[in-house]
Design a protein around this motif. Sequence first.
Motif, PDB file in Angstrom:
ATOM      1  N   ALA A 118       0.870  -1.296   0.108  1.00  0.00           N
ATOM      2  CA  ALA A 118       0.015   0.115   0.149  1.00  0.00           C
ATOM      3  C   ALA A 118       0.902   1.252  -0.145  1.00  0.00           C
ATOM      4  CB  ALA A 118      -0.992   0.028   1.180  1.00  0.00           C
ATOM      5  N   ALA A 119       1.915   1.303   0.814  1.00  0.00           N
ATOM      6  CA  ALA A 119       2.717   2.346   0.728  1.00  0.00           C
ATOM      7  C   ALA A 119       3.327   2.662  -0.564  1.00  0.00           C
ATOM      8  CB  ALA A 119       3.991   2.161   1.745  1.00  0.00           C
ATOM      9  N   GLU A 120       3.886   1.772  -1.067  1.00  0.00           N
ATOM     10  CA  GLU A 120       4.342   1.682  -2.682  1.00  0.00           C
ATOM     11  C   GLU A 120       3.407   2.629  -3.553  1.00  0.00           C
ATOM     12  OE1 GLU A 120       5.927  -1.858  -4.144  1.00  0.00           O
ATOM     13  OE2 GLU A 120       7.535  -2.405  -2.755  1.00  0.00           O
ATOM     14  N   ALA A 121       2.213   2.136  -3.304  1.00  0.00           N
ATOM     15  CA  ALA A 121       1.082   2.934  -4.080  1.00  0.00           C
ATOM     16  C   ALA A 121       0.716   4.200  -3.477  1.00  0.00           C
ATOM     17  CB  ALA A 121      -0.244   2.125  -4.208  1.00  0.00           C
ATOM     18  N   GLY A 122       1.360   4.632  -2.264  1.00  0.00           N
ATOM     19  CA  GLY A 122       1.302   5.886  -1.889  1.00  0.00           C
ATOM     20  C   GLY A 122       0.153   6.206  -0.746  1.00  0.00           C
ATOM     21  N   PHE A 123      -0.197   4.904  -0.199  1.00  0.00           N
ATOM     22  CA  PHE A 123      -1.331   4.727   0.767  1.00  0.00           C
ATOM     23  C   PHE A 123      -0.719   4.373   2.151  1.00  0.00           C
ATOM     24  CE2 PHE A 123      -3.735   3.673  -3.284  1.00  0.00           C
ATOM     25  CZ  PHE A 123      -4.284   4.902  -3.432  1.00  0.00           C
ATOM     26  N   LEU A 249      -8.158   4.878   3.432  1.00  0.00           N
ATOM     27  CA  LEU A 249      -6.636   5.011   2.955  1.00  0.00           C
ATOM     28  C   LEU A 249      -6.335   6.565   3.059  1.00  0.00           C
ATOM     29  CD1 LEU A 249      -6.455   2.656  -0.204  1.00  0.00           C
ATOM     30  CD2 LEU A 249      -5.516   1.918   2.054  1.00  0.00           C
ATOM     31  N   PHE A 250      -5.158   6.627   3.339  1.00  0.00           N
ATOM     32  CA  PHE A 250      -4.749   8.052   3.448  1.00  0.00           C
ATOM     33  C   PHE A 250      -3.478   8.391   2.659  1.00  0.00           C
ATOM     34  CE2 PHE A 250      -7.844   8.822   6.702  1.00  0.00           C
ATOM     35  CZ  PHE A 250      -8.000  10.132   7.136  1.00  0.00           C
ATOM     36  N   GLU A 251      -3.425   9.347   1.998  1.00  0.00           N
ATOM     37  CA  GLU A 251      -2.227   9.627   0.899  1.00  0.00           C
ATOM     38  C   GLU A 251      -1.693  11.054   2.075  1.00  0.00           C
ATOM     39  OE1 GLU A 251      -3.082   8.997  -3.694  1.00  0.00           O
ATOM     40  OE2 GLU A 251      -4.404  10.310  -2.542  1.00  0.00           O
ATOM     41  N   GLY A 252      -0.679  10.700   2.801  1.00  0.00           N
ATOM     42  CA  GLY A 252      -0.151  11.801   3.535  1.00  0.00           C
ATOM     43  C   GLY A 252      -1.272  12.075   4.617  1.00  0.00           C
ATOM     44  N   ASP A 253      -1.789  13.380   4.733  1.00  0.00           N
ATOM     45  CA  ASP A 253      -2.652  13.836   5.500  1.00  0.00           C
ATOM     46  C   ASP A 253      -4.097  13.877   5.062  1.00  0.00           C
ATOM     47  OD1 ASP A 253      -0.774  14.206   7.645  1.00  0.00           O
ATOM     48  OD2 ASP A 253      -0.439  16.182   7.163  1.00  0.00           O
ATOM     49  N   ARG A 254      -4.136  13.427   3.798  1.00  0.00           N
ATOM     50  CA  ARG A 254      -5.206  13.552   2.881  1.00  0.00           C
ATOM     51  C   ARG A 254      -6.275  12.305   2.854  1.00  0.00           C
ATOM     52  NH1 ARG A 254      -7.703  13.022  -1.916  1.00  0.00           N
ATOM     53  NH2 ARG A 254      -5.863  11.915  -2.790  1.00  0.00           N
ATOM     54  N   ASN A 255      -7.389  12.153   3.288  1.00  0.00           N
ATOM     55  CA  ASN A 255      -8.118  11.053   3.264  1.00  0.00           C
ATOM     56  C   ASN A 255      -8.649  10.855   1.633  1.00  0.00           C
ATOM     57  OD1 ASN A 255     -10.264   8.904   3.164  1.00  0.00           O
ATOM     58  ND2 ASN A 255     -11.335   9.951   5.000  1.00  0.00           N
ATOM     59  N   ALA A 256      -7.958   9.838   1.306  1.00  0.00           N
ATOM     60  CA  ALA A 256      -8.058   9.408  -0.315  1.00  0.00           C
ATOM     61  C   ALA A 256      -9.450   8.752  -0.715  1.00  0.00           C
ATOM     62  CB  ALA A 256      -7.016   8.276  -0.695  1.00  0.00           C
TER      63      ALA A 256
END
Length: 455
Positions: A118-123, A249-256
Amino acid sequence: MDKQQEFVLRTLEERDIRFVRLWFTDVLGVLKSVEIAPAEAEGALLEGIGFDGSAIEGFARLHEADMLARPDPSTFQVLPGRGEGMLTARMFCDVVTPDGLPAVADSRWVLRRSLAAAAEAGFTFYTHPEIEFFLLKEPPRRGQPAPQPVDESGYFDVTPNDISHDFRQQVIGTLERLGISVEFSHHEVAPGQQEIDLRYADALTIADNVMTLRQVVKEVALRQGSYATFMPKPFTEHAGSGMHTHMSLFEGDRNAFYDPTDEHRLSKVAKAFIAGLLAHAPEITAVTNQWVNSYKRLISDSAEGEGAELLEAPAYACWGHNIRSALVRVPLYKRSKANTARVEFRLPDSACNPYLTFALMLAAGLRGIQGGYELPPPAGDEIWSLTDAQRRERGIRALPSSLSEAIAVMETSSLVQETLGDELFGFFLRSKRAEWASYRRQVSQFEINRYLPLL
Protein backbone atom coordinates in the motif's frame (compact mmCIF):
# COMPACT_ATOMS: atom_id res chain seq x y z
CA MET A 1 20.79 0.11 19.62
CA ASP A 2 18.09 2.65 18.73
CA LYS A 3 16.33 5.11 21.03
CA GLN A 4 13.21 2.97 21.44
CA GLN A 5 15.26 -0.02 22.52
CA GLU A 6 17.16 2.19 24.98
CA PHE A 7 13.84 3.46 26.35
CA VAL A 8 12.67 -0.12 26.98
CA LEU A 9 15.83 -1.07 28.87
CA ARG A 10 15.80 2.16 30.90
CA THR A 11 12.14 1.68 31.84
CA LEU A 12 12.73 -1.91 32.92
CA GLU A 13 15.43 -0.72 35.30
CA GLU A 14 13.75 2.47 36.59
CA ARG A 15 10.41 0.81 37.32
CA ASP A 16 11.94 -2.39 38.68
CA ILE A 17 9.97 -4.57 36.25
CA ARG A 18 10.48 -8.24 37.12
CA PHE A 19 9.16 -10.06 34.04
CA VAL A 20 8.81 -9.33 30.32
CA ARG A 21 6.26 -11.21 28.24
CA LEU A 22 7.04 -11.62 24.56
CA TRP A 23 3.83 -12.10 22.55
CA PHE A 24 3.29 -13.36 19.03
CA THR A 25 0.42 -14.96 17.15
CA ASP A 26 0.14 -18.32 15.42
CA VAL A 27 -1.45 -18.78 12.00
CA LEU A 28 -4.95 -19.22 13.43
CA GLY A 29 -4.73 -16.06 15.56
CA VAL A 30 -4.01 -17.69 18.92
CA LEU A 31 -1.82 -15.55 21.18
CA LYS A 32 1.47 -17.13 22.25
CA SER A 33 3.79 -15.91 25.01
CA VAL A 34 7.24 -16.53 26.43
CA GLU A 35 8.33 -14.79 29.63
CA ILE A 36 11.90 -13.58 30.18
CA ALA A 37 13.76 -11.84 32.98
CA PRO A 38 14.74 -8.19 32.43
CA ALA A 39 18.40 -9.23 32.28
CA GLU A 40 17.59 -11.06 29.02
CA ALA A 41 15.79 -8.11 27.43
CA GLU A 42 18.81 -6.54 25.72
CA GLY A 43 19.75 -9.80 24.06
CA ALA A 44 16.14 -10.39 23.02
CA LEU A 45 15.91 -6.93 21.44
CA LEU A 46 19.15 -7.39 19.51
CA GLU A 47 18.99 -11.06 18.58
CA GLY A 48 15.57 -12.47 19.54
CA ILE A 49 14.60 -15.40 21.77
CA GLY A 50 14.74 -18.90 20.32
CA PHE A 51 11.80 -21.31 20.36
CA ASP A 52 10.65 -24.54 18.72
CA GLY A 53 8.65 -23.43 15.69
CA SER A 54 7.39 -26.95 14.99
CA ALA A 55 5.37 -26.80 18.23
CA ILE A 56 3.46 -23.67 17.09
CA GLU A 57 0.47 -24.00 14.77
CA GLY A 58 1.64 -23.50 11.19
CA PHE A 59 5.13 -22.17 11.85
CA ALA A 60 7.56 -24.83 10.66
CA ARG A 61 8.09 -28.45 9.76
CA LEU A 62 10.06 -30.51 12.25
CA HIS A 63 13.36 -30.18 10.35
CA GLU A 64 12.96 -26.37 10.27
CA ALA A 65 12.07 -26.03 13.95
CA ASP A 66 14.43 -23.26 15.10
CA MET A 67 12.74 -19.85 15.18
CA LEU A 68 13.42 -16.53 16.90
CA ALA A 69 10.86 -14.19 18.49
CA ARG A 70 12.27 -10.69 18.02
CA PRO A 71 10.50 -8.03 20.15
CA ASP A 72 9.16 -4.87 18.54
CA PRO A 73 10.16 -2.19 21.09
CA SER A 74 7.49 0.20 19.81
CA THR A 75 4.88 -2.15 21.36
CA PHE A 76 6.41 -2.06 24.86
CA GLN A 77 3.86 -1.54 27.63
CA VAL A 78 3.85 -2.16 31.37
CA LEU A 79 0.92 -4.42 32.22
CA PRO A 80 -1.45 -3.17 34.93
CA GLY A 81 -0.56 -4.64 38.32
CA ARG A 82 -2.56 -7.45 39.87
CA GLY A 83 -1.64 -6.72 43.47
CA GLU A 84 1.31 -9.09 43.76
CA GLY A 85 3.80 -6.22 43.77
CA MET A 86 5.89 -7.48 40.83
CA LEU A 87 5.47 -5.50 37.63
CA THR A 88 5.31 -7.23 34.26
CA ALA A 89 5.74 -5.70 30.79
CA ARG A 90 4.96 -7.03 27.34
CA MET A 91 6.13 -6.57 23.75
CA PHE A 92 4.78 -8.02 20.51
CA CYS A 93 7.31 -9.91 18.43
CA ASP A 94 8.13 -10.49 14.82
CA VAL A 95 9.14 -14.10 14.17
CA VAL A 96 12.31 -14.66 12.15
CA THR A 97 14.51 -17.56 11.11
CA PRO A 98 18.05 -18.03 12.51
CA ASP A 99 19.29 -16.22 9.39
CA GLY A 100 17.24 -13.17 10.37
CA LEU A 101 14.68 -13.56 7.58
CA PRO A 102 10.96 -13.14 8.31
CA ALA A 103 9.25 -16.44 9.05
CA VAL A 104 6.87 -17.19 6.20
CA ALA A 105 4.11 -18.13 8.66
CA ASP A 106 4.39 -14.99 10.80
CA SER A 107 0.99 -13.29 10.61
CA ARG A 108 2.49 -9.95 11.61
CA TRP A 109 4.93 -10.15 8.69
CA VAL A 110 2.09 -10.92 6.27
CA LEU A 111 0.34 -7.71 7.32
CA ARG A 112 3.58 -5.72 7.19
CA ARG A 113 4.09 -6.93 3.61
CA SER A 114 0.58 -5.82 2.59
CA LEU A 115 1.09 -2.42 4.25
CA ALA A 116 4.37 -2.04 2.33
CA ALA A 117 2.50 -2.71 -0.94
CA ALA A 118 0.00 0.00 0.00
CA ALA A 119 2.84 2.39 0.83
CA GLU A 120 4.38 1.78 -2.58
CA ALA A 121 1.06 2.91 -4.06
CA GLY A 122 1.17 6.02 -1.85
CA PHE A 123 -1.34 4.88 0.80
CA THR A 124 -1.46 4.38 4.55
CA PHE A 125 -4.15 1.92 5.71
CA TYR A 126 -6.20 2.77 8.82
CA THR A 127 -8.73 0.53 10.55
CA HIS A 128 -11.26 0.80 13.37
CA PRO A 129 -12.87 -2.50 14.50
CA GLU A 130 -16.08 -2.99 16.46
CA ILE A 131 -15.34 -6.08 18.54
CA GLU A 132 -18.31 -8.10 19.80
CA PHE A 133 -18.26 -10.95 22.33
CA PHE A 134 -20.40 -12.67 24.94
CA LEU A 135 -20.05 -12.48 28.72
CA LEU A 136 -21.30 -15.69 30.38
CA LYS A 137 -22.00 -16.59 34.00
CA GLU A 138 -19.40 -19.34 34.16
CA PRO A 139 -16.81 -21.20 32.05
CA PRO A 140 -18.09 -23.86 29.63
CA ARG A 141 -17.89 -27.56 30.49
CA ARG A 142 -17.26 -30.16 27.82
CA GLY A 143 -20.43 -31.98 26.83
CA GLN A 144 -22.68 -29.53 28.67
CA PRO A 145 -24.95 -26.79 27.21
CA ALA A 146 -23.46 -23.32 26.88
CA PRO A 147 -23.50 -21.34 30.15
CA GLN A 148 -26.14 -18.65 30.52
CA PRO A 149 -25.36 -15.01 29.62
CA VAL A 150 -24.73 -12.72 32.58
CA ASP A 151 -27.85 -10.66 31.77
CA GLU A 152 -31.00 -10.48 29.66
CA SER A 153 -30.28 -6.95 28.41
CA GLY A 154 -30.39 -5.72 24.83
CA TYR A 155 -28.95 -3.04 22.57
CA PHE A 156 -27.63 0.01 24.50
CA ASP A 157 -29.48 -1.13 27.64
CA VAL A 158 -28.47 0.16 31.08
CA THR A 159 -29.97 -1.55 34.12
CA PRO A 160 -29.49 -1.32 37.92
CA ASN A 161 -26.61 -3.48 39.19
CA ASP A 162 -25.36 -3.63 35.61
CA ILE A 163 -22.70 -6.36 35.58
CA SER A 164 -21.90 -5.79 31.92
CA HIS A 165 -21.37 -2.05 32.39
CA ASP A 166 -18.95 -2.58 35.28
CA PHE A 167 -17.15 -5.27 33.30
CA ARG A 168 -16.68 -3.02 30.26
CA GLN A 169 -15.40 -0.20 32.47
CA GLN A 170 -12.74 -2.47 33.95
CA VAL A 171 -11.69 -3.69 30.51
CA ILE A 172 -11.48 -0.15 29.11
CA GLY A 173 -9.53 1.07 32.14
CA THR A 174 -7.01 -1.73 31.63
CA LEU A 175 -6.72 -1.04 27.90
CA GLU A 176 -6.18 2.68 28.47
CA ARG A 177 -3.40 1.94 30.98
CA LEU A 178 -1.82 -0.06 28.16
CA GLY A 179 -2.01 2.95 25.85
CA ILE A 180 -4.93 1.55 23.81
CA SER A 181 -7.66 4.09 23.05
CA VAL A 182 -11.30 2.99 23.08
CA GLU A 183 -13.85 5.01 21.15
CA PHE A 184 -17.13 3.39 22.23
CA SER A 185 -18.48 0.54 24.32
CA HIS A 186 -22.03 -0.67 24.91
CA HIS A 187 -24.27 -3.65 25.38
CA GLU A 188 -25.10 -5.34 22.08
CA VAL A 189 -28.36 -6.86 20.83
CA ALA A 190 -28.19 -10.30 22.44
CA PRO A 191 -28.29 -11.13 26.18
CA GLY A 192 -24.79 -10.90 27.63
CA GLN A 193 -23.35 -9.59 24.35
CA GLN A 194 -20.85 -6.72 24.55
CA GLU A 195 -19.15 -4.42 22.05
CA ILE A 196 -15.92 -2.48 22.43
CA ASP A 197 -14.74 -0.26 19.56
CA LEU A 198 -11.07 0.62 19.22
CA ARG A 199 -10.09 4.10 18.05
CA TYR A 200 -8.78 4.49 14.48
CA ALA A 201 -5.07 3.80 13.97
CA ASP A 202 -2.80 2.18 11.41
CA ALA A 203 -3.71 -1.43 10.71
CA LEU A 204 -0.65 -3.04 12.34
CA THR A 205 -1.21 -1.16 15.59
CA ILE A 206 -4.88 -2.11 15.55
CA ALA A 207 -4.13 -5.79 14.92
CA ASP A 208 -1.82 -5.76 17.95
CA ASN A 209 -4.54 -3.98 19.92
CA VAL A 210 -7.18 -6.57 18.94
CA MET A 211 -4.93 -9.33 20.28
CA THR A 212 -4.37 -7.37 23.50
CA LEU A 213 -8.09 -6.64 23.91
CA ARG A 214 -8.99 -10.32 23.58
CA GLN A 215 -6.48 -11.21 26.29
CA VAL A 216 -7.63 -8.40 28.60
CA VAL A 217 -11.31 -9.31 28.16
CA LYS A 218 -10.60 -12.93 29.07
CA GLU A 219 -8.53 -12.00 32.12
CA VAL A 220 -10.99 -9.43 33.50
CA ALA A 221 -13.87 -11.89 33.07
CA LEU A 222 -12.00 -14.60 34.98
CA ARG A 223 -11.19 -12.18 37.81
CA GLN A 224 -14.91 -11.35 38.06
CA GLY A 225 -15.91 -15.01 38.17
CA SER A 226 -17.52 -14.92 34.70
CA TYR A 227 -16.36 -16.12 31.28
CA ALA A 228 -15.91 -14.19 28.03
CA THR A 229 -16.07 -15.85 24.62
CA PHE A 230 -15.35 -14.61 21.10
CA MET A 231 -17.03 -17.68 19.62
CA PRO A 232 -18.92 -16.30 16.59
CA LYS A 233 -22.31 -17.92 17.36
CA PRO A 234 -22.63 -19.60 20.77
CA PHE A 235 -26.46 -19.43 20.88
CA THR A 236 -28.86 -20.65 18.21
CA GLU A 237 -31.56 -18.14 19.16
CA HIS A 238 -29.36 -15.01 19.33
CA ALA A 239 -27.29 -13.00 16.87
CA GLY A 240 -23.61 -13.83 16.57
CA SER A 241 -20.53 -11.74 17.31
CA GLY A 242 -18.92 -9.91 14.43
CA MET A 243 -15.93 -7.61 14.06
CA HIS A 244 -17.27 -4.93 11.72
CA THR A 245 -14.19 -3.05 10.56
CA HIS A 246 -14.17 0.55 9.37
CA MET A 247 -11.27 1.43 7.10
CA SER A 248 -9.81 4.17 4.97
CA LEU A 249 -6.72 4.97 2.92
CA PHE A 250 -4.75 8.17 3.45
CA GLU A 251 -2.29 9.87 1.12
CA GLY A 252 -0.19 11.76 3.63
CA ASP A 253 -2.70 13.81 5.64
CA ARG A 254 -5.42 13.57 2.99
CA ASN A 255 -8.21 11.00 3.17
CA ALA A 256 -8.09 9.30 -0.23
CA PHE A 257 -11.68 8.05 0.22
CA TYR A 258 -13.24 11.54 0.35
CA ASP A 259 -14.69 13.52 -2.53
CA PRO A 260 -17.01 16.42 -1.52
CA THR A 261 -18.45 16.65 -5.05
CA ASP A 262 -19.68 13.05 -5.14
CA GLU A 263 -23.26 12.14 -4.21
CA HIS A 264 -22.02 9.65 -1.61
CA ARG A 265 -18.87 11.67 -0.72
CA LEU A 266 -16.82 8.78 -2.13
CA SER A 267 -13.73 9.31 -4.28
CA LYS A 268 -12.86 7.14 -7.27
CA VAL A 269 -10.27 5.45 -5.07
CA ALA A 270 -12.92 4.59 -2.47
CA LYS A 271 -15.34 3.24 -5.08
CA ALA A 272 -12.68 1.03 -6.66
CA PHE A 273 -11.61 -0.16 -3.18
CA ILE A 274 -15.21 -1.15 -2.35
CA ALA A 275 -15.54 -2.87 -5.72
CA GLY A 276 -12.40 -4.87 -4.90
CA LEU A 277 -13.86 -5.94 -1.57
CA LEU A 278 -17.10 -7.04 -3.25
CA ALA A 279 -15.30 -8.95 -6.00
CA HIS A 280 -12.86 -10.80 -3.75
CA ALA A 281 -14.89 -11.24 -0.55
CA PRO A 282 -15.83 -14.89 -1.26
CA GLU A 283 -12.12 -15.72 -1.70
CA ILE A 284 -11.06 -14.27 1.66
CA THR A 285 -14.01 -15.52 3.73
CA ALA A 286 -12.18 -18.64 4.90
CA VAL A 287 -9.74 -16.31 6.68
CA THR A 288 -12.08 -13.56 7.88
CA ASN A 289 -14.48 -16.27 9.13
CA GLN A 290 -12.16 -19.20 9.74
CA TRP A 291 -14.15 -21.51 12.03
CA VAL A 292 -16.98 -23.99 11.34
CA ASN A 293 -19.10 -22.00 13.79
CA SER A 294 -18.44 -18.72 11.92
CA TYR A 295 -21.00 -19.65 9.26
CA LYS A 296 -23.84 -20.05 11.75
CA ARG A 297 -23.58 -16.28 12.16
CA LEU A 298 -23.63 -15.63 8.41
CA ILE A 299 -26.81 -17.63 7.67
CA SER A 300 -29.76 -15.28 7.49
CA ASP A 301 -33.11 -16.38 8.91
CA SER A 302 -34.77 -14.35 6.16
CA ALA A 303 -34.38 -17.35 3.87
CA GLU A 304 -36.79 -19.32 6.05
CA GLY A 305 -39.94 -17.50 5.06
CA GLU A 306 -41.93 -14.34 5.54
CA GLY A 307 -41.68 -12.82 8.99
CA ALA A 308 -38.40 -14.48 9.90
CA GLU A 309 -35.83 -12.38 11.70
CA LEU A 310 -33.32 -10.59 9.46
CA LEU A 311 -29.97 -10.76 11.21
CA GLU A 312 -27.38 -8.04 10.65
CA ALA A 313 -24.78 -10.34 9.12
CA PRO A 314 -23.89 -10.35 5.42
CA ALA A 315 -24.89 -13.22 3.17
CA TYR A 316 -24.34 -11.45 -0.19
CA ALA A 317 -21.56 -9.35 -1.69
CA CYS A 318 -23.40 -6.03 -1.93
CA TRP A 319 -22.96 -2.51 -0.55
CA GLY A 320 -25.19 0.30 0.64
CA HIS A 321 -25.77 3.03 3.21
CA ASN A 322 -28.69 2.12 5.45
CA ILE A 323 -28.79 -1.62 4.82
CA ARG A 324 -26.97 -3.08 7.81
CA SER A 325 -26.93 -6.59 6.41
CA ALA A 326 -24.78 -5.42 3.48
CA LEU A 327 -21.26 -6.72 3.15
CA VAL A 328 -19.92 -3.17 2.81
CA ARG A 329 -21.69 -0.20 4.37
CA VAL A 330 -20.79 3.44 3.79
CA PRO A 331 -21.63 5.41 6.96
CA LEU A 332 -23.08 8.88 6.48
CA TYR A 333 -21.93 10.38 9.80
CA LYS A 334 -20.33 13.87 9.70
CA ARG A 335 -20.53 14.07 5.92
CA SER A 336 -18.73 17.43 5.73
CA LYS A 337 -15.60 16.18 7.51
CA ALA A 338 -13.12 14.65 5.09
CA ASN A 339 -11.27 12.56 7.63
CA THR A 340 -14.42 10.67 8.64
CA ALA A 341 -15.00 9.25 5.13
CA ARG A 342 -14.65 5.49 5.42
CA VAL A 343 -16.17 2.15 4.52
CA GLU A 344 -17.35 -0.53 6.93
CA PHE A 345 -16.61 -4.17 6.09
CA ARG A 346 -19.10 -6.31 8.00
CA LEU A 347 -17.87 -9.81 7.17
CA PRO A 348 -15.16 -10.66 9.77
CA ASP A 349 -15.98 -12.13 13.15
CA SER A 350 -14.08 -11.39 16.32
CA ALA A 351 -12.44 -14.85 16.41
CA CYS A 352 -10.40 -14.22 13.26
CA ASN A 353 -6.66 -13.68 12.97
CA PRO A 354 -6.67 -9.85 12.71
CA TYR A 355 -3.27 -9.68 10.97
CA LEU A 356 -4.29 -11.98 8.13
CA THR A 357 -7.79 -10.48 7.97
CA PHE A 358 -6.54 -6.91 7.61
CA ALA A 359 -3.90 -8.00 5.09
CA LEU A 360 -6.51 -9.63 2.85
CA MET A 361 -9.03 -6.80 3.16
CA LEU A 362 -6.33 -4.38 2.08
CA ALA A 363 -5.16 -6.65 -0.74
CA ALA A 364 -8.71 -6.96 -2.09
CA GLY A 365 -9.24 -3.20 -2.00
CA LEU A 366 -5.89 -2.47 -3.63
CA ARG A 367 -6.66 -5.00 -6.37
CA GLY A 368 -9.85 -3.03 -7.06
CA ILE A 369 -7.91 0.25 -7.28
CA GLN A 370 -5.12 -1.14 -9.45
CA GLY A 371 -7.57 -2.96 -11.71
CA GLY A 372 -9.96 -0.02 -12.04
CA TYR A 373 -12.92 -2.08 -10.83
CA GLU A 374 -16.35 -0.53 -11.39
CA LEU A 375 -18.61 -0.17 -8.37
CA PRO A 376 -22.15 -1.54 -8.95
CA PRO A 377 -25.20 0.42 -7.76
CA PRO A 378 -25.93 0.25 -4.02
CA ALA A 379 -28.37 -2.37 -2.78
CA GLY A 380 -31.42 -1.89 -0.60
CA ASP A 381 -33.49 -4.13 1.64
CA GLU A 382 -35.17 -5.53 -1.47
CA ILE A 383 -32.16 -7.78 -1.97
CA TRP A 384 -33.78 -10.31 0.36
CA SER A 385 -36.92 -10.53 -1.76
CA LEU A 386 -35.01 -11.22 -4.98
CA THR A 387 -34.58 -14.68 -6.43
CA ASP A 388 -31.10 -16.11 -6.89
CA ALA A 389 -31.44 -15.52 -10.63
CA GLN A 390 -32.37 -11.86 -10.08
CA ARG A 391 -29.37 -11.39 -7.79
CA ARG A 392 -27.10 -12.91 -10.42
CA GLU A 393 -28.51 -10.53 -13.03
CA ARG A 394 -27.50 -7.62 -10.76
CA GLY A 395 -24.06 -9.11 -10.24
CA ILE A 396 -24.71 -9.81 -6.55
CA ARG A 397 -22.86 -12.94 -5.47
CA ALA A 398 -23.68 -15.09 -2.47
CA LEU A 399 -20.96 -15.44 0.14
CA PRO A 400 -19.87 -18.94 1.17
CA SER A 401 -22.41 -20.46 3.56
CA SER A 402 -20.06 -23.01 5.15
CA LEU A 403 -16.39 -23.43 5.88
CA SER A 404 -16.27 -26.12 3.19
CA GLU A 405 -17.57 -23.69 0.54
CA ALA A 406 -15.17 -20.99 1.73
CA ILE A 407 -12.19 -23.35 1.47
CA ALA A 408 -13.20 -24.36 -2.07
CA VAL A 409 -13.29 -20.72 -3.19
CA MET A 410 -10.10 -19.75 -1.38
CA GLU A 411 -8.00 -22.57 -2.85
CA THR A 412 -8.48 -21.14 -6.38
CA SER A 413 -7.62 -17.56 -5.35
CA SER A 414 -4.38 -16.08 -6.61
CA LEU A 415 -5.02 -12.98 -4.48
CA VAL A 416 -5.09 -14.97 -1.22
CA GLN A 417 -2.12 -17.11 -2.23
CA GLU A 418 -0.02 -14.07 -3.14
CA THR A 419 -0.98 -12.21 0.03
CA LEU A 420 -0.38 -15.06 2.46
CA GLY A 421 2.56 -16.64 0.63
CA ASP A 422 2.68 -20.21 -0.67
CA GLU A 423 3.58 -21.98 2.60
CA LEU A 424 1.12 -20.18 4.86
CA PHE A 425 -1.58 -20.52 2.18
CA GLY A 426 -1.00 -24.27 1.99
CA PHE A 427 -0.94 -24.74 5.76
CA PHE A 428 -4.12 -22.73 6.25
CA LEU A 429 -5.99 -24.80 3.69
CA ARG A 430 -4.79 -28.08 5.24
CA SER A 431 -5.78 -26.93 8.73
CA LYS A 432 -9.26 -25.85 7.66
CA ARG A 433 -9.89 -28.99 5.60
CA ALA A 434 -9.01 -31.04 8.71
CA GLU A 435 -11.38 -28.96 10.83
CA TRP A 436 -14.21 -29.46 8.34
CA ALA A 437 -13.56 -33.21 8.14
CA SER A 438 -13.65 -33.46 11.93
CA TYR A 439 -16.91 -31.50 12.05
CA ARG A 440 -18.55 -33.73 9.41
CA ARG A 441 -17.81 -36.84 11.47
CA GLN A 442 -19.60 -35.52 14.55
CA VAL A 443 -23.16 -36.61 15.37
CA SER A 444 -24.85 -33.47 16.68
CA GLN A 445 -27.48 -33.10 19.37
CA PHE A 446 -29.80 -31.83 16.62
CA GLU A 447 -29.55 -35.21 14.86
CA ILE A 448 -30.09 -37.13 18.08
CA ASN A 449 -33.18 -35.08 18.96
CA ARG A 450 -34.65 -35.15 15.45
CA TYR A 451 -33.90 -38.64 14.17
CA LEU A 452 -33.41 -41.00 17.11
CA PRO A 453 -37.11 -40.94 18.14
CA LEU A 454 -38.25 -41.12 14.51
CA LEU A 455 -36.04 -43.62 12.75
